[in-house]
Design an enzyme around this catalytic site. Structure first.
Site, PDB file in Angstrom:
ATOM      1  N   ARG A   1       0.804  -1.232   0.000  1.00 20.33           N
ATOM      2  CA  ARG A   1       0.000   0.000   0.000  1.00 20.33           C
ATOM      3  C   ARG A   1       0.836   1.281   0.000  1.00 20.33           C
ATOM      4  O   ARG A   1       0.307   2.354   0.279  1.00 20.33           O
ATOM      5  CB  ARG A   1      -0.948   0.022   1.206  1.00 20.33           C
ATOM      6  CG  ARG A   1      -1.806  -1.216   1.392  1.00 20.33           C
ATOM      7  CD  ARG A   1      -2.685  -1.496   0.206  1.00 20.33           C
ATOM      8  NE  ARG A   1      -3.708  -2.511   0.503  1.00 20.33           N
ATOM      9  CZ  ARG A   1      -4.307  -3.252  -0.427  1.00 20.33           C
ATOM     10  NH1 ARG A   1      -3.983  -3.098  -1.708  1.00 20.33           N
ATOM     11  NH2 ARG A   1      -5.222  -4.125  -0.085  1.00 20.33           N
TER      12      ARG A   1
ATOM     13  N   ASP B   1      -1.139 -13.298  -0.294  1.00 20.56           N
ATOM     14  CA  ASP B   1      -2.000 -12.233  -0.813  1.00 20.56           C
ATOM     15  C   ASP B   1      -2.364 -11.266   0.321  1.00 20.56           C
ATOM     16  O   ASP B   1      -3.517 -10.849   0.465  1.00 20.56           O
ATOM     17  CB  ASP B   1      -3.251 -12.790  -1.479  1.00 20.56           C
ATOM     18  CG  ASP B   1      -4.004 -11.733  -2.299  1.00 20.56           C
ATOM     19  OD1 ASP B   1      -3.453 -10.628  -2.500  1.00 20.56           O
ATOM     20  OD2 ASP B   1      -5.145 -12.010  -2.721  1.00 20.56           O
TER      21      ASP B   1
ATOM     22  N   HIS C   1      -6.332  -3.369   4.884  1.00 16.16           N
ATOM     23  CA  HIS C   1      -7.344  -2.321   4.760  1.00 16.16           C
ATOM     24  C   HIS C   1      -7.622  -1.748   6.140  1.00 16.16           C
ATOM     25  O   HIS C   1      -7.342  -2.392   7.164  1.00 16.16           O
ATOM     26  CB  HIS C   1      -8.635  -2.869   4.152  1.00 16.16           C
ATOM     27  CG  HIS C   1      -8.507  -3.325   2.737  1.00 16.16           C
ATOM     28  ND1 HIS C   1      -8.280  -2.451   1.695  1.00 16.16           N
ATOM     29  CD2 HIS C   1      -8.561  -4.568   2.190  1.00 16.16           C
ATOM     30  CE1 HIS C   1      -8.204  -3.142   0.555  1.00 16.16           C
ATOM     31  NE2 HIS C   1      -8.361  -4.421   0.830  1.00 16.16           N
TER      32      HIS C   1
END
Length: 428
Positions: free
Chosen positions: A65, A306, A310
Site C-alpha cells: 500500500r 495475498d 485495509h
C-alpha cells in the site's frame, strides 16, 4: 559477528537436508553446518532445540500500500509484520498510488525497504500503464532497470493480445508474470463465492469460471510463447486440474495457494463480516479439498499470502461495500503448519520448500537455501505451542483477518536477514 544455532532441526530443501544439527553464521553467511559449526567461539549461542531451522520464508504476493495508500499500511509497518511472520523476502504487488509502472516508483519501494532493513522487497512492475489495461507500460525500461517480476494483480489484462505482447517482452529476459486471473465481465457485482453462503446471506456470487477462463487463456499463451507463468491465489478445483495438465504438457506454469483458501471454505463465513471478503473468494469445500490435494502432490508448489491490508473503517462496511482482501503475513506459517503438516498432508521439509525454496526458484534470486556459503536468511519456527489468533496481537498496521480466536500450532521465534536478527520472541 558469529552466531551459533544449536540443536535445531535443519530443513533445507535445496539439498534435502532434514536433521538435527548445528549451524554457524559468520557475518551475513552460513559458515558451517554440523561438527564444523562447533569450532571456535561464537558471539551468541541460540538453542533451537525442538524447533525447525528453515530458510527465510519468501512470499510472492504482498500488498504494501506504499506509496499512496499508507492509511492502510506502509513499507515499515508491513516489514515488521513480515519479519514477525518469518519472512525475509516478499514480492510487492504494483497496485499502489501511483501504480508501479515505472522505475521511479519501483526504486522508491525497494530503497525504502532497504532503509527499514527488515525484509528484502522485490517490487513487481505493472503490465499496463496506470493499470488501466489499455496500453503496455514501459516494460522494456523496467527490464533494463533489472525488474524481472511483473503483475497486474487486482485485475487481469482483459485484452488477450496486450497480455501476449507483455509476456513476449518479459519472456525474452527470462522474467515471469505473477498472474491475477479474473474475467471482470463475469463478476457482475459478486462479493463472495456463488454457492451456499451467497444464497444464505443474499449476496451476489462469483462463480469458479471467473477465475478459470483467464487461467486457461494465459496458460495457452504461455505454451505458445514458451514463457514462464505463475498463477496467483488459485482457489478452484479446476485450477488444480489446469496446472496438472499444463505440467504434463511441459508448459512452464507454477501456481500458488493462499492459507485462507486451503484453511477455510464458504461454510466458515459467519454472516455479513467483511473480514471474510477476499478475491478470489472462499470457495466450496470441494475446492478447498482439491487445493489441499494439489499442495500434497506437488502440483501446486507455492504457498503465498495475498496479504492485503485495509482500514478498520473500510472493513466495517459489510460484504457489499467493503474492499476485498485480508492480512496474512503474521499467520501464514502457523496456518500452513497446522492445516498441512500436522494433518500429515505434507512433510516439514515440504513446508520449507513451498514457503521458501520453490518461491526462490521462481524469482531466481539464489535464496531459499541454507547451504554453506549462502546468505544467512533464516527462520526458527517452534511447532509445539498451541496458539490462539487475535487481531489485536498483529504488529502490522491493518488487522483485517478472519481468524479471530482460531487455534493453531507453532510460533516464529526468530527471523534473521543476512545474519542480522530482525525478529526475536521472548522464548529464545
Amino acid at each position: 559477528m558469529r552466531i551459533r544455532i544449536t540443536n535445531g532441526r535443519l530443513l533445507n530443501p535445496a539439498d534435502g537436508r532434514d536433521e538435527v544439527t548445528n549451524l554457524l553464521i559468520e557475518d551475513d553467511k552460513i559458515a558451517a553446518i554440523g561438527q564444523d559449526a562447533d569450532q571456535g567461539k561464537a558471539d551468541r549461542e541460540i538453542n533451537a532445540e525442538g524447533c525447525y531451522v528453515m530458510p527465510g520464508l519468501i512470499d510472492l504476493h504482498v500488498h504494501l500500500r506504499d506509496p499512496g495508500l499508507t492509511e492502510k499500511a506502509d513499507i515499515e509497518s508491513e516489514s515488521r509484520a513480515a519479519a514477525r511472520g518469518g519472512f525475509t523476502t516478499i514480492c510487492a504487488m504494483p497496485n499502489t498510488k501511483p501504480v508501479a509502472d515505472n522505475m521511479e516508483v519501483i526504486r522508491y519501494v525497494e530503497d525504502k525497504a532497504k532503509e527499514v532493513g527488515l525484509v528484502n522487497v522485490v517490487q513487481a512492475g505493472c503490465l499496463t500503464k496506470g493499470m488501466e489495461g489499455k496500453e503496455l507500460s514501459d516494460i522494456a525500461g523496467m527490464l533494463r532497470g533489472g525488474v524481472r517480476v511483473f503483475s497486474e494483480d487486482g485485475k487481469s489484462v482483459m485484452n488477450s493480445k496486450l497480455f501476449r505482447d507483455a509476456m513476449r517482452l518479459i519472456q525474452k529476459e527470462d522474467g515471469v508474470i505473477l498472474d491475477h486471473c479474473e474475467d471482470i465481465n463475469l463478476v457482475e457485482g459478486g462479493v463472495m463465492n456463488d454457492g451456499e453462503a451467497s444464497r444464505r446471506l443474499g449476496f451476489r456470487g462469483i462463480a469458479n469460471d471467473v477465475e478459470n477462463i483467464i487461467e486457461a487463456r494465459d496458460i495457452m499463451i504461455a505454451e505458445e510463447l514458451g514463457a514462464r507463468l505463475h498463477l496467483c491465489h488459485c482457489s478452484t478445483k479446476e485450477s488444480v486440474s489446469f496446472v496438472k495438465d499444463a505440467k504434463k504438457r511441459g508448459i512452464q506454469v507454477t501456481a500458488e495457494v493462499c492459507p485462507h483458501h486451503f484453511a477455510m471454505s464458504e461454510e466458515d463465513i459467519p454472516g455479513d463480516d467483511a473480514n471474510y471478503k477476499m478475491n478470489p473468494p472462499l470457495r466450496k469445500r470441494e475446492d478447498m479439498e482439491a487445493l489441499r490435494a494439489g499442495l500434497a502432490d506437488g502440483s501446486m508448489e507455492v504457498i503465498s499470502t495475498d496479504h492485503a491490508p485495509h482500514t478498520a473503517e473500510e472493513k466495517s462496511r459489510g460484504f457489499e461495500k467493503a474492499p476485498f482482501g485480508i492480512v496474512g503475513l503474521e499467520t501464514s506459517v502457523q496456518l500452513s503448519y497446522t492445516e498441512l503438516v500436522k494433518t500429515g498432508l505434507i512433510t516439514p521439509l515440504s513446508l520449507a520448500s513451498k514457503m521458501s525454496y520453490l518461491p526462490a526458484q521462481i524469482l531466481k534470486n539464489g535464496k531459499g537455501d541454507l547451504s554453506v556459503g549462502k546468505i544467512a536468511d533464516l527462520v526458527i519456527f517452534d511447532p509445539r505451542p498451541e496458539v490462539e489468533l487475535h487481531a489485536s496481537d498483529l504488529v502490522g498496521k491493518a488487522k483485517n483477518m478472519p481468524y479471530e480466536g482460531r487455534k493453531v500450532f507453532g510460533n516464529v521465534v526468530l527471523t534473521m536477514l543476512s545474519g542480522k536478527i530482525t525478529y526475536s520472541s521472548q522464548s529464545i
